[in-house]
Design a protein around this motif. Structure first.
Motif, short mmCIF file in Angstrom:
data_model
loop_
_atom_site.label_atom_id
_atom_site.label_comp_id
_atom_site.label_asym_id
_atom_site.label_seq_id
_atom_site.Cartn_x
_atom_site.Cartn_y
_atom_site.Cartn_z
N CYS A 132 18.00 83.34 -21.48
CA CYS A 132 18.68 84.64 -21.51
C CYS A 132 17.88 85.68 -20.74
CB CYS A 132 18.71 85.16 -22.94
SG CYS A 132 20.18 84.80 -23.78
N GLN A 133 16.58 85.65 -20.98
CA GLN A 133 15.74 86.67 -20.37
C GLN A 133 15.62 86.45 -18.86
OE1 GLN A 133 12.71 85.79 -23.31
NE2 GLN A 133 12.59 87.94 -23.84
N LEU A 134 15.71 85.18 -18.46
CA LEU A 134 15.49 84.89 -17.05
C LEU A 134 16.76 84.96 -16.21
CD1 LEU A 134 12.98 81.94 -17.41
CD2 LEU A 134 12.50 84.27 -16.61
N GLU A 135 17.88 84.66 -16.78
CA GLU A 135 19.12 84.56 -15.99
C GLU A 135 19.51 85.93 -15.44
OE1 GLU A 135 21.07 81.74 -15.28
OE2 GLU A 135 22.16 83.13 -13.98
N ASN A 136 19.63 86.02 -14.14
CA ASN A 136 19.93 87.30 -13.52
C ASN A 136 21.35 87.43 -12.98
OD1 ASN A 136 17.55 88.46 -14.02
ND2 ASN A 136 16.70 88.26 -11.97
N GLN A 179 25.65 87.06 -19.50
CA GLN A 179 26.20 87.39 -20.81
C GLN A 179 26.62 86.14 -21.60
OE1 GLN A 179 29.71 89.76 -20.86
NE2 GLN A 179 30.99 88.29 -19.81
N ALA A 200 25.59 85.44 -25.34
CA ALA A 200 26.52 85.16 -26.43
C ALA A 200 26.09 83.89 -27.17
CB ALA A 200 27.93 85.01 -25.89
N PHE A 234 15.99 93.51 -27.33
CA PHE A 234 16.33 92.92 -26.03
C PHE A 234 17.85 92.83 -25.86
CE2 PHE A 234 17.56 88.82 -24.05
CZ PHE A 234 17.33 89.18 -22.73
N LEU A 258 25.14 95.33 -19.72
CA LEU A 258 25.49 94.34 -18.70
C LEU A 258 26.74 93.55 -19.06
CD1 LEU A 258 21.90 92.92 -18.15
CD2 LEU A 258 23.12 94.45 -16.61
N MET A 259 27.18 93.72 -20.32
CA MET A 259 28.25 92.83 -20.79
C MET A 259 29.63 93.46 -20.61
SD MET A 259 26.64 91.68 -24.39
CE MET A 259 24.88 91.63 -24.58
N CYS A 316 32.76 90.60 -24.56
CA CYS A 316 31.52 89.90 -24.90
C CYS A 316 30.65 90.81 -25.76
CB CYS A 316 30.81 89.50 -23.62
SG CYS A 316 29.37 88.50 -23.94
N TYR A 363 31.82 90.67 -29.23
CA TYR A 363 31.43 89.43 -29.90
C TYR A 363 29.96 89.47 -30.31
CZ TYR A 363 30.27 84.57 -30.66
OH TYR A 363 29.81 83.41 -31.24
N MET A 406 36.97 86.79 -34.33
CA MET A 406 37.65 87.49 -33.24
C MET A 406 38.36 86.51 -32.30
SD MET A 406 34.58 88.59 -30.68
CE MET A 406 35.64 88.60 -29.26
N MET A 441 36.22 86.47 -23.75
CA MET A 441 34.87 86.89 -23.36
C MET A 441 34.94 87.88 -22.20
SD MET A 441 32.22 85.91 -24.94
CE MET A 441 32.59 85.54 -26.63
N PRO A 488 19.63 86.91 -7.54
CA PRO A 488 19.48 88.36 -7.60
C PRO A 488 18.16 88.74 -8.27
CG PRO A 488 21.39 87.60 -8.88
CD PRO A 488 20.76 86.41 -8.29
N GLU A 538 17.46 91.61 -9.72
CA GLU A 538 17.64 92.26 -11.02
C GLU A 538 18.92 91.76 -11.66
OE1 GLU A 538 18.74 96.41 -10.89
OE2 GLU A 538 18.95 96.29 -8.72
N LYS A 539 19.04 92.04 -12.94
CA LYS A 539 20.18 91.48 -13.67
C LYS A 539 21.49 92.10 -13.18
CE LYS A 539 17.90 89.91 -17.83
NZ LYS A 539 18.45 88.62 -18.21
N GLN A 540 22.44 91.23 -12.94
CA GLN A 540 23.73 91.70 -12.43
C GLN A 540 24.72 91.74 -13.59
OE1 GLN A 540 25.26 89.15 -9.38
NE2 GLN A 540 27.14 90.34 -9.16
N PRO A 541 25.41 92.86 -13.76
CA PRO A 541 26.32 92.94 -14.91
C PRO A 541 27.53 92.02 -14.78
CG PRO A 541 26.51 94.90 -13.54
CD PRO A 541 25.39 94.11 -12.98
N ALA A 542 28.03 91.59 -15.91
CA ALA A 542 29.18 90.68 -15.89
C ALA A 542 30.45 91.37 -15.43
CB ALA A 542 29.38 90.10 -17.29
N TRP A 543 30.49 92.70 -15.57
CA TRP A 543 31.71 93.41 -15.18
C TRP A 543 31.73 93.73 -13.68
CZ3 TRP A 543 29.53 97.87 -13.53
CH2 TRP A 543 28.38 98.31 -14.20
#
Lengths: 938, 499
Positions: A174-178, A183, A187, A267, A274-275, A279, A282, B1, B175, B195, B197-202
């Motif tokens: 989770c921490q590594l996935e960019n 998300q 989850a 965290f 980002l979600m 998500c 959830y 849900m 989701m 990437p 930096e973290k890329q948002p899912a939206w």
């Protein structure tokens, strides 16, 4: 050309999918295939290169959704999973279709409980998923990795705790996935975290201080493979357990260190931006649970989330606010926060740019606004902090839809309390109906009128003991005076009030006033709206408390009125008779004797329709000859239940009115008896040829007899009839005069009811030899398997007549087998050969039903020998040995008159069976039967 | 849900029966439903046809709404009614809570999972599945959009819907429902670089190259009912949405002020898109009490997705005057009527219309056979259905008085109520009960005075960004009732009623 063929194939599949969805059973029956065949077709199509992925996706969805119907046993599950895995590996690009193969496999494995049944397959598959998801930050297969996470999450939800020992790995990923699929890892992580925490809480015995931290920070085992614990049982990861324990009241032991948990929590909260909304929702659902279990964690963590959600358009996020309020209440929210939430809710409900149903949901939530932690929102009540400042928002406006108006009136009726001296609340509540009342006043029927009556009933329900009732009464009366066409709705209102408050006097008051209004109205007005007024009078006539004399005098007046429209005389006469009948039924006739007599007399002498005159005469006869009591019982006993009793009308008329009517047959809900098959007698078929039949004509004569209508050999089966375990009948009870009825379908002749004098619960407690037995003879018109509904009627010890149904009886295809007959001077072998040759010669004819077929079974020589001895011994005509191989000839008659002849030639691996029959319709059944034999020897 | 199943139903039209045209169920969720629900409460999912029949009975789809049908219309239903949630009675038992919404002639239905299955009818506010199910239906309805009348199971859009659902909710738990991001994810090309930096899912697809451009569109609506009477006050509402499309590289933050022009009251509360981090959503009076000054701006900070989205919804409830005042007088009989309509544009309202048209529909009368009219501006024509007249006022209100007037005499054919016509007659509008409807649109103007302050727009990290901001005022409903007839109305909240 190829492209056209491809197109056709695809649309054929789409059509089949639609048909299968509509009704799987009908589809399979019509397309002449079985479940197994259909699955094979689907799998083949998935391998095919000629079918587009959009079609394949539909096929996968069918496999996913209907695997409970399509896959019958573990073997077919295993085969399907194997094939799907091959398809998955052969599909090279990262597409929705490829991903959905994983989803389908997961669903099938969970649906068919493969973790319990075939753990190896399940665990292997999980390893594949873990392997896929472990390749973090790979930009080439993001969607497959996402789906692998989803699949693992679903498995973890269904088997809570199964991934607990991988928690740290998932946390790290989770921490590594960019990439944007981060998300999905998140989850999965919170799902496993929540389940792990829950398991810790439920663990009996002391937890050591670092239990939780270790779970989150040390790797106990590698990510792969999944290792089931030594003490693995199906209960270990079972979901059902959870609901039985009231987890919400349990807490994590206070000695457990929560430092790592807090770190993980912050965290996740940091990553919330980002979600996607769904998500996030959830994830938060899981976190809210976690925080509520651990005293060390403060609900204040959610404060910023609350502020964010309370203003957002996305419904689930806005809903989170209510969830937080219900869960943490004062721990998280101050009184001013409570006011804030309420204000927002009212505003959402009144924002025109949001969807209309969205607003309705807001009103619904308002009625169950979470107020305190103990409150379970069960009862409807307005929030305590809803005050005058908000009330304006609940006044319906001209812009509101009917549903919104109703919702607002509902809340308003809770805000305003009638009963004050000024009567302001009453005036306001009634005044607010104006938006609905306006159209009703102009006679507009439909949704607005329906809503108006609903609003009135709602007012009544809320304020039945206040002055508002008087207003409602006047209001409804006013509607009918203006628009008699609302008679049906008014009566519905009266009946609804009666239903919810039987003690209320409003219905009678209203009906009495309606009667007065009707009889005092101008005849011309009445005649214009006759059907509506008659409807009112019909309902009035049912009321015991209202004197009917006025009503009857009015009917007389109406009948002699010259303006009566005689075009609809039959229906009009019926309406009039219904009123008379209600008076007869519900009133003491002494009080209305003269008036009712007069009305009926006019009807039976002057009315212009013979049917009406006859019935009027009948009622007149009843009125003049019978006492009120008897009349009531006669008219009551027209109901279907009472019709079933053997009491005749004459006995009612001549007998005493005190005569107690026999109670109707009682329908028992639970099955108390069962039929268990004791044995199937092999009924021999006897055929007697006419004297002096020459040997050359034997076959001809034989066929003539067997094809004749009168020839109908029976399948005879004996059943033990016994009490079902746990039935409600006491141990020493007997059942008397039992009548057993077997309901046959169109393919079978009707059966005579079986009579049993009595059944003793002592002797027939279990299905044993001492049981009472019944022998049933089945006469098929067509040799097909069938299921028969069985019911039984009996008297119990207390003399009551009861009826109940039994578990349906099954008659399989092989139950129908009967051996070839023995004919004097003509061996069965001869008969077999002659019939075989006859069918062989006929099978080419287009109008004959004769057919030949060959079937091969994957059964070795020994196996076939045992199978045949077990299953087919009575039907063997000849078994000969040729080069150490046993050959069998099997002759079967299927009632009424179909022949099934088989020659079985076993070899080392397979057995080849040549089949002939004079009824080709049974071939699919034969085929299925033979393959069943094969399956019994896997 | 999670959701146990969802269906799309085509409504019956005329003699053509309706049917289920899309169905999707989720076996793992169903399994949870079985495990978590006590046996008495668990009801299996019906087959397609059974579901349709059950819904048709509950909603009375096969009987005209003007008829009273007890099973559908009994007033007892008010005590259990929870629209848009319904209880559907099937052969197996009662399915609850089935959420149903109607859009474009289709019914979108779903059945959320209840996780506390021991309680038969928990209040909706305790069920996370209801809000998720509802939002799912809205997205699906959006995705499907209007469909031709002969839509069936194999219509292309429904095949695509299957793809969408396989991505959005493979196991029945949504989701990601956003149609644009789902499409972006499905179509996303493999990338070789990770990437940093973290890329948002939206925002699965990032804009690369191209000019940065942020566009704001304010669409404001006004709806009003005018009585022009001493006893009844005119009522109106002003509300709107701000749409945004931000074509920006990376994942920047944008800050913007939503202001109102001087001499205008402040906006009410705002409802914002989830991408908004901080916003002054609550009503603030600012310094509106000082004449001539404007209330404080509403500042919004957000991380925009790539697609066009509704940044916020607003209402403005303190507007003192209607943009156009009107008076409508009509008298006469079934054969002919005399009309007088006067319209006056309020001062300070922008006198430049994209269009401004007044229509008068004539309900419960025969078709128009003749019309004699005089106007001070514009032209009058008879509508194609011959049941209404339309007065095109023009682009401007002329003269210093800003007033226009129409006089007309309209002649009708005899009315035959049994004759079918496309025109839907409102049965309330009999005799002299009648209304006129005004339609207008003014570009680059809002009645509330609401505007996007372009100077306030900041993009961080800062880039050279082109800004556009558009606004418009559109009528959503603007009725003027005949002062000589009766009119539909609502009961106004009494002043200080409760004190």
């Amino acid at each position: 050309m190829a492209a056209i063929g491809q197109q056709q194939q695809q649309s054929q599949w789409l059509e089949d999918v639609a048909k299968f969805r509509r009704s799987p059973q009908t589809f399979l029956a019509k397309s002449d295939t079985d479940e197994e065949g259909f699955v094979l077709d689907i799998l083949q199509a998935l391998f095919s290169e000629n079918i587009g992925e959009h079609v394949k996706l539909q096929l996968l969805c069918i496999l996913q959704e209907k695997s409970d119907i399509l896959l019958k046993d573990n073997t077919s599950v295993e085969q399907t999973i194997g094939s799907l895995r091959n398809v998955f590996e052969e599909t090279d690009h990262d597409s929705i279709y490829k991903n959905h193969i994983l989803v389908t496999m997961t669903t099938i494995l969970i649906q068919h409980e493969q973790l319990e049944q075939q753990p190896k397959i399940f665990i292997d598959f999980m390893d594949v998923l873990l392997n896929l998801m472990s390749k973090i930050n790979n930009g080439l297969n993001r969607n497959v990795r996402r789906i692998a996470c989803e699949c693992l999450k679903e498995i973890e939800i269904m088997y809570p705790g199964i991934l607990s020992r991988k928690l740290e790995h998932i946390y790290a990923m989770c921490q590594l996935e960019n990439t944007f699929i981060g998300q999905s890892y998140m989850a999965l992580f919170v799902t496993v975290l929540k389940n792990s925490l829950e398991r810790l809480i439920q663990t009996n015995g002391d937890l050591h201080d670092n239990e939780l931290s270790e779970l989150l920070s040390t790797r106990r085992e590698p990510l792969k493979p999944i290792i089931l614990p030594d003490n693995f049982t199906t209960e270990l990861f079972s979901m059902k357990e959870k609901t039985h324990r009231r987890v919400s009241s349990e807490k994590l032991a206070s000695n457990v260190d929560t430092k790592e948990l807090k770190r993980a929590l912050s965290f996740v909260m940091e990553s919330s931006s980002l979600m996607t909304s769904q998500c996030l929702f959830y994830v938060m659902l899981q976190l809210i649970e976690c925080v509520s279990w651990v005293d060390d964690l403060s609900p204040a963590t959610f404060k910023s989330l609350f502020l964010h959600c309370a203003s957002t358009t996305t419904l689930p996020l806005f809903y989170l606010v209510f969830l937080l309020k219900a869960k943490f209440c004062d721990q998280l929210f101050s009184a001013s926060d409570g006011d804030f939430i309420l204000r927002r809710l009212i505003m959402y409900a009144n924002t025109p740019t949001l969807q209309h149903s969205y607003q309705l949901l807001c009103y619904e939530w308002l009625l169950h606004f979470p107020q305190s932690q103990v409150d379970d929102c069960q009862d409807v009540c307005i929030p305590s902090n809803l005050d005058d400042r908000h009330t304006d928002a609940f006044f319906p406006t001209v812009f509101n839809s009917i549903d919104a108006t109703l919702a607002k009136l509902n809340i308003l009726s809770l805000c305003l309390q009638p009963g004050s001296q000024s009567g302001l609340a009453e005036a306001t509540l009634m005044g607010c109906l104006v938006s609905l009342h306006k159209s009703v006043n102009y006679g507009v029927t439909g949704p607005v009128a329906v809503a108006l009556y609903k609003a009135l009933l709602n007012y009544y329900e809320k304020h039945q003991n206040t002055a508002l009732v008087e207003d409602i009464y006047k209001f409804i009366l006013g509607i009918i005076v203006e628009q008699p066409k609302f008679a049906a709705q008014t009566i519905d209102f009266v009946e609804s009030v009666r239903k919810i408050h039987p003690e209320s006097s409003l219905p009678v008051d209203l009906l009495r006033a309606l009667l007065e209004h009707t009889v005092s109205n101008k005849m011309s007005t009445i005649l214009d709206n006759l059907q509506h007024y008659l409807l009112i009078l019909e309902r009035v006539a049912e009321e015991k408390e209202i004197k009917q004399n006025v009503l009857l005098i009015f009917l007389q007046r109406l009948l002699v009125s010259s303006d009566l429209n005689i075009d609809e005389r039959w229906s009009l006469g019926n309406s009039l008779l219904r009123i008379c009948r209600n008076v007869l039924h519900h009133r003491d006739t002494d009080l209305v004797f003269t008036e009712l007599g007069d009305v009926l007399y006019i009807l039976m002498t002057n009315y212009n329709d013979i049917d009406i005159r006859d019935r009027a005469r009948f009622y007149y006869a009843l009125l003049t000859n019978l006492s009120s009591q008897k009349l009531t019982s006669i008219l009551t006993s027209f109901s279907p239940v009472a019709m079933a009793t053997n009491q005749t009308l004459t006995s009612l008329v001549t007998g005493s009115a005190n005569f107690q009517t026999a109670s109707p047959v009682r329908q028992l809900d639970d099955t108390i008896l069962q039929l268990t098959r004791a044995e199937k007698k092999l009924n021999s078929v006897s055929v007697t040829l006419p004297n002096g039949t020459e040997s050359g004509q034997i076959l001809e004569e034989y066929l003539k007899i067997t094809q004749s209508k009168g020839f109908s050999p029976a399948v005879v089966v004996t059943y033990n009839i016994s009490f079902k375990e746990g039935s409600s009948i006491p141990k020493d009870d007997k059942l008397y005069a039992m009548v057993l009825h077997v309901q046959t379908c169109s393919n079978y002749a009707q059966m005579k009811d079986q009579e049993i004098v009595f059944l003793d619960n002592h002797d027939s407690a279990d299905s044993t030899e001492s049981c009472t037995q019944v022998t049933l003879e089945f006469h098929p018109h067509e040799p097909v398997p069938a299921t028969f509904d069985v019911s039984v009627l009996f008297s119990n010890e207390s003399g009551e007549t009861c009826t109940t149904s039994l578990t349906p009886l099954q008659l399989s295809f092989e139950d129908l087998f009967l051996p070839l007959p023995d004919i004097d001077g003509y061996s069965r072998q001869q008969l077999f050969n002659d019939v075989w040759n006859f069918i062989h010669s006929q099978q080419g004819n287009s109008d004959s039903a004769c057919a030949e077929s060959v079937c091969s079974l994957q059964l070795s020589q020994e196996m076939i020998a045992t199978t045949i001895t077990q299953k087919l011994t009575p039907f063997i005509v000849n078994s000969s040995t040729q080069d150490t191989v046993n050959m069998y000839q099997v002759g079967i008659i299927l009632p009424p008159s179909s022949h099934l002849l088989m020659k079985i030639l076993p070899s080392s691996e397979t057995a080849v069976i040549s089949i002939v029959t004079d009824n080709l319709r049974i071939l699919p059944l034969v085929n299925r039967y033979l393959h069943q034999l094969e399956r019994r020897h896997p | 849900m999670s959701v146990r199943a969802l269906w799309i139903i085509k409504l019956p039209v005329g003699d053509v029966d309706g049917n289920v045209i899309f169905e999707r169920s989720f076996p793992t969720v169903e399994k949870r439903a079985r495990l978590l629900t006590s046996t008495d409460n668990y009801v299996t999912l019906p087959e397609e046809n059974q579901f349709y029949d059950a819904v048709a009975t509950e909603l009375g789809l096969n009987v005209q709404s003007t008829q009273f049908v007890k099973s559908r219309d009994t007033c007892l239903k008010i005590l259990t009614q929870q629209k848009p949630v319904y209880e559907i009675t099937t052969v197996e038992g009662k399915l609850w809570p089935v959420i149903i919404i109607e859009q474009h002639g289709l019914l979108f239905c779903c059945l959320p999972l209840i996780e506390d299955g021991n309680n038969k009818r928990p209040p909706l506010v305790t069920l996370p599945g209801v809000s998720v199910g509802f939002s799912l239906l809205l997205h699906i309805a959006d995705f499907v959009g209007p469909q031709p009348q002969d839509v069936d199971q194999n219509s292309p859009k429904l095949i695509k819907l299957c793809n969408y659902l396989c991505y959005a909710m493979p196991f029945g738990t949504p989701m990601d429902l956003n149609v644009s991001t789902v499409k972006g994810c499905i179509d996303s090309k493999p990338i070789h670089s990770v990437p940093s930096e973290k890329q948002p899912a939206w925002k699965p697809v990032l804009m690369k190259g191209g000019k940065s451009h942020v566009q704001f569109v304010i669409t404001e609506n006004v709806r009003a009912v005018l009585y022009d009477s001493h006893t009844l006050n005119d009522v109106w509402e002003v509300y709107g949405t701000v749409n945004c499309k931000a074509e920006l590289e990376g994942i920047p933050d944008v800050t913007v002020n939503l202001s109102v022009a001087p001499n205008h009251p402040p906006l009410d509360h705002l409802i914002v898109h989830p991408c908004v981090h901080t916003a002054d959503t609550d009503e603030s009076t600012g310094n509106a009490s000082i004449p001539g000054s404007s209330p404080g701006p509403r500042r919004l900070r957000f991380s925009p997705p790539l697609e066009n989205f509704v940044l916020c919804h607003y209402t403005s409830s303190h507007i003192q005057k209607l943009p156009i005042r009107g008076c409508f007088k009509m008298k006469g009989d079934q054969k002919s009527v005399n009309l007088l309509v006067q319209l006056k544009l309020q001062e300070n309202v922008k006198n430049s219309f994209d269009y401004c048209e007044l229509q008068i529909p004539f309900h419960n009368r025969g078709i128009i056979v003749n019309i004699e009219s005089t106007t001070t501006a514009g032209t009058v024509i008879v509508g194609p259905d011959k049941h209404r007249i339309a007065w095109n006022v023009g682009q401007r209100f002329l003269g210093r008085s800003l007033e226009v007037e129409m006089n007309a005499k309209v002649y009708f054919k005899e009315y035959d109520a049994s004759k079918k016509s496309e025109f839907i007659h409102d049965l309330f509008c009999v005799g002299l009960n009648a209304y006129a409807q005004l339609f207008f649109k003014i570009s680059d103007y809002t009645l509330s005075g609401c505007f996007v302050d372009q100077k306030s727009v900041q993009v961080y990290p800062s880039t050279k960004t082109k800004l556009t901001s558009v606004r418009e005022l559109i009528v959503s409903d603007y009725k003027i009732w005949n002062i000589l007839g009766d009119s539909k109305m609502a009961f106004p909240p009494p002043k200080n009623m409760l004190s």
